[in-house]
Design a protein around this motif. Structure first.
Motif, PDB file in Angstrom:
ATOM      1  N   VAL A 402       0.842  -1.196   0.000  1.00 40.03           N
ATOM      2  CA  VAL A 402       0.000   0.000   0.000  1.00 40.03           C
ATOM      3  C   VAL A 402       0.876   1.245   0.000  1.00 40.03           C
ATOM      4  N   SER A 403       0.679   2.089  -1.012  1.00 38.48           N
ATOM      5  CA  SER A 403       1.344   3.390  -1.061  1.00 38.48           C
ATOM      6  C   SER A 403       0.329   4.442  -0.625  1.00 38.48           C
ATOM      7  N   LEU A 404       0.601   5.102   0.477  1.00 40.07           N
ATOM      8  CA  LEU A 404      -0.349   6.093   0.985  1.00 40.07           C
ATOM      9  C   LEU A 404      -0.543   7.240   0.006  1.00 40.07           C
ATOM     10  N   ASP A 405       0.510   7.601  -0.721  1.00 32.74           N
ATOM     11  CA  ASP A 405       0.365   8.666  -1.713  1.00 32.74           C
ATOM     12  C   ASP A 405      -0.629   8.264  -2.799  1.00 32.74           C
ATOM     13  N   GLU A 406      -0.515   7.034  -3.290  1.00 31.25           N
ATOM     14  CA  GLU A 406      -1.434   6.555  -4.322  1.00 31.25           C
ATOM     15  C   GLU A 406      -2.858   6.472  -3.788  1.00 31.25           C
ATOM     16  N   GLU A 407      -2.976   6.016  -2.548  1.00 29.97           N
ATOM     17  CA  GLU A 407      -4.322   5.885  -1.978  1.00 29.97           C
ATOM     18  C   GLU A 407      -4.961   7.252  -1.751  1.00 29.97           C
ATOM     19  N   MET A 408      -4.178   8.241  -1.365  1.00 24.25           N
ATOM     20  CA  MET A 408      -4.733   9.588  -1.202  1.00 24.25           C
ATOM     21  C   MET A 408      -5.216  10.135  -2.546  1.00 24.25           C
ATOM     22  N   ALA A 409      -4.434   9.888  -3.592  1.00 25.05           N
ATOM     23  CA  ALA A 409      -4.856  10.323  -4.923  1.00 25.05           C
ATOM     24  C   ALA A 409      -6.130   9.600  -5.347  1.00 25.05           C
ATOM     25  N   ALA A 410      -6.218   8.307  -5.013  1.00 22.68           N
ATOM     26  CA  ALA A 410      -7.426   7.545  -5.353  1.00 22.68           C
ATOM     27  C   ALA A 410      -8.622   8.056  -4.568  1.00 22.68           C
ATOM     28  N   LEU A 411      -8.424   8.414  -3.322  1.00 22.89           N
ATOM     29  CA  LEU A 411      -9.520   8.959  -2.529  1.00 22.89           C
ATOM     30  C   LEU A 411     -10.088  10.220  -3.168  1.00 22.89           C
ATOM     31  N   ILE A 412      -9.207  11.088  -3.604  1.00 20.57           N
ATOM     32  CA  ILE A 412      -9.664  12.327  -4.247  1.00 20.57           C
ATOM     33  C   ILE A 412     -10.402  12.018  -5.550  1.00 20.57           C
ATOM     34  N   ARG A 413      -9.872  11.085  -6.340  1.00 17.77           N
ATOM     35  CA  ARG A 413     -10.498  10.731  -7.623  1.00 17.77           C
ATOM     36  C   ARG A 413     -11.897  10.150  -7.420  1.00 17.77           C
ATOM     37  N   PHE A 414     -12.019   9.233  -6.476  1.00 12.42           N
ATOM     38  CA  PHE A 414     -13.328   8.621  -6.233  1.00 12.42           C
ATOM     39  C   PHE A 414     -14.287   9.597  -5.562  1.00 12.42           C
ATOM     40  N   GLN A 415     -13.737  10.502  -4.751  1.00  8.77           N
ATOM     41  CA  GLN A 415     -14.576  11.524  -4.140  1.00  8.77           C
ATOM     42  C   GLN A 415     -15.190  12.423  -5.219  1.00  8.77           C
ATOM     43  N   ARG A 416     -14.360  12.785  -6.196  1.00  7.96           N
ATOM     44  CA  ARG A 416     -14.870  13.630  -7.293  1.00  7.96           C
ATOM     45  C   ARG A 416     -15.929  12.869  -8.104  1.00  7.96           C
ATOM     46  N   GLY A 417     -15.700  11.573  -8.320  1.00  7.18           N
ATOM     47  CA  GLY A 417     -16.689  10.772  -9.029  1.00  7.18           C
ATOM     48  C   GLY A 417     -17.990  10.673  -8.260  1.00  7.18           C
ATOM     49  N   TYR A 418     -17.873  10.496  -6.936  1.00 11.85           N
ATOM     50  CA  TYR A 418     -19.056  10.421  -6.087  1.00 11.85           C
ATOM     51  C   TYR A 418     -19.827  11.749  -6.147  1.00 11.85           C
ATOM     52  N   GLN A 419     -19.089  12.863  -6.047  1.00 11.06           N
ATOM     53  CA  GLN A 419     -19.735  14.180  -6.091  1.00 11.06           C
ATOM     54  C   GLN A 419     -20.422  14.418  -7.428  1.00 11.06           C
ATOM     55  N   ALA A 420     -19.747  14.007  -8.521  1.00 13.54           N
ATOM     56  CA  ALA A 420     -20.349  14.198  -9.844  1.00 13.54           C
ATOM     57  C   ALA A 420     -21.622  13.368  -9.992  1.00 13.54           C
ATOM     58  N   SER A 421     -21.578  12.103  -9.495  1.00 12.92           N
ATOM     59  CA  SER A 421     -22.778  11.265  -9.566  1.00 12.92           C
ATOM     60  C   SER A 421     -23.899  11.856  -8.719  1.00 12.92           C
ATOM     61  N   ALA A 422     -23.534  12.384  -7.535  1.00 16.34           N
ATOM     62  CA  ALA A 422     -24.544  13.012  -6.684  1.00 16.34           C
ATOM     63  C   ALA A 422     -25.137  14.241  -7.359  1.00 16.34           C
TER      64      ALA A 422
END
Length: 444
Positions: A402-422
């Motif tokens: 697990v790379s925390l940097d990669e996971e933080m970037a993924a969190l932001i990406r999925f958060q934006r996707g969640y917001q767009a779907s909402a």
């Protein structure tokens, strides 16, 4: 003929919302387990959901079409590379073998205590010095007593070294029994793997993805690889289950839910193989003890021959452990062969054994050199295998760690996707609200 629901857009936006929420959950799971030993990074694989099939009469071209219905999670994938696992386990096996040997040979070096004032070399020097002093004063009772004292001390040092070597071998055999005996570590690992096989196979049959159970099983296999050579094969009859062979055992260690252990091992590699190589009958320590026994026998025989009577005694076949001074009285120590006053030829001849080519001192020196060279060689193996194992593990971690940097970037990406779907869901909801509640009400 299928119709297009008024609420299809809502469902499509909802799928996007739920899919990105699951992706956020998986990413949070990765972050939580970033420092968990044996954890494999997971990924929510997003893909288009099944489209809505439109009949030809529903399209302007009468050619039929497919209307997209959004996104869904296809699987929760473990990011694992079987080839890198194979490399890491093979290097761990080699490291375990060399570390086991290095530990025991290091103890042998400590027992040897060379160079020091308490080793056999120092005892030999003091023994031959006592004979030289007796040659200078062959009538001296004190000089004869000094010969006996130094001879007894030398014999005791030889016996002590043999006893310490035997204890090191016994300790290694004890560790070997703890690892490979019934209820030992190999047995416990195998039985837990068998239990996991059943649980994972059942989950796979139910079309579930038991990623955390697979992580636990892989961690156990990694530990087993440190103990000995392992071979892992998928069980085609029970998807999700594996068959594991250990070392050069004649039968598989684990077959689905059954464990076959203990088994006879001769060269299993790993830590078990290293302990076998050191402590088994005819192994490294037995060879050292045999060489020490040869030294003790040759020393005793040479001194006895020159002395003309039995000066040292020993039990044939166990010379180092039984070497002792056979003379109790200083008056029985012979300085000269003739017995005449001032005769010192026996004392001179025995003192000359110190520098005799191929004599006791040289023979013991060969044993010391052999042990030192073996210990140095195996320590070099540890250094080399450790570097190889570290490199293999780093390559493996680059894939499943697990790379925390990669996971933080993924969190932001999925958060934006969640917001767009909402946002899409809100927009569709407002549109339908106008259609349902406000259509036909002019001026309101």
């Amino acid at each position: 003929m299928p119709t297009i629901s008024t609420f299809l857009g809502l469902q499509t936006a909802l799928r996007g919302l739920l899919a990105h929420q699951r992706a956020l959950d998986v990413t949070s799971h990765n972050v939580s387990n970033a420092n968990a030993a044996g954890y494999t990074r997971q990924e929510a694989v997003l893909g288009a959901s099944l489209p809505l099939e439109l009949m030809p009469v529903q399209t302007q071209t009468f050619g039929g079409a497919q209307l997209g219905t959004g996104v869904e999670v296809h699987e929760y994938r473990r990011l694992r590379d079987a080839f890198l696992d194979l490399q890491a386990r093979a290097s761990a096996t080699s490291l375990g073998y060399s570390e086991a040997r290095s530990t025991r040979l290091g103890q042998v070096e400590e027992a040897l205590a060379e160079p020091s004032d308490n080793g056999i070399n120092a005892g030999l020097a003091a023994f031959f010095d006592a004979w030289a002093k007796l040659a200078n004063n062959p009538e001296s009772t004190a000089a004869r007593q000094a010969v006996l004292s130094q001879a007894a001390a030398l014999a005791q040092t030889v016996r002590d070294l043999d006893a310490r070597l035997a204890q090191i071998a016994s300790d290694a055999q004890g560790e070997l029994a703890q690892l490979t005996g019934a209820g030992g570590e190999v047995d416990r690992i195998a039985r837990e793997i068998a239990q996991l096989n059943v649980a994972i196979a059942r989950a796979v049959q139910l079309r579930e993805q038991p990623n955390d159970l697979a992580d636990r099983r892989d961690a156990l296999i990694d530990r087993l690889a440190q103990l000995g050579r392992v071979q892992v094969q998928d069980d085609p009859a029970r998807p999700g289950s594996v068959t594991i062979s250990f070392g050069d055992a004649p039968s598989p260690l684990v077959t689905y839910d059954s464990v076959t252990w203990p088994q006879t091992l001769t060269a299993p590699d790993g830590r078990v193989g290293g302990l076998l190589a050191v402590a088994s009958s005819g192994g490294t320590i037995d060879q050292y003890r045999a060489q020490l026994a040869t030294f003790a026998r040759n020393l005793a025989d040479a001194v006895n021959t020159l002395h003309g009577t039995t000066f040292f005694s020993y039990t044939p076949g166990n010379e180092a452990a039984t070497l002792a001074v056979a003379i109790a009285s200083p008056s029985a120590v012979r300085a000269g062969s003739s017995g005449a006053a001032g005769a010192n030829d026996v004392a001179l001849a025995i003192a000359a054994l110190r520098t005799q080519p191929g004599g006791p001192a040289e023979e013991y020196g060969r044993l010391v050199d052999r042990i030192a060279n073996d210990a140095r060689s195996v320590q070099n193996d540890v250094t080399r295998n450790s570097a190889i194992a570290d490199a293999a593990e780093q390559r493996r971690q680059s894939v499943h760690g697990v790379s925390l940097d990669e996971e933080m970037a993924a969190l932001i990406r999925f958060q934006r996707g969640y917001q767009a779907s909402a946002r899409a869901l809100t927009t569709l909801d407002e549109t339908l609200e106008v259609l349902i509640n406000r259509t036909g009400r002019v001026g309101l």
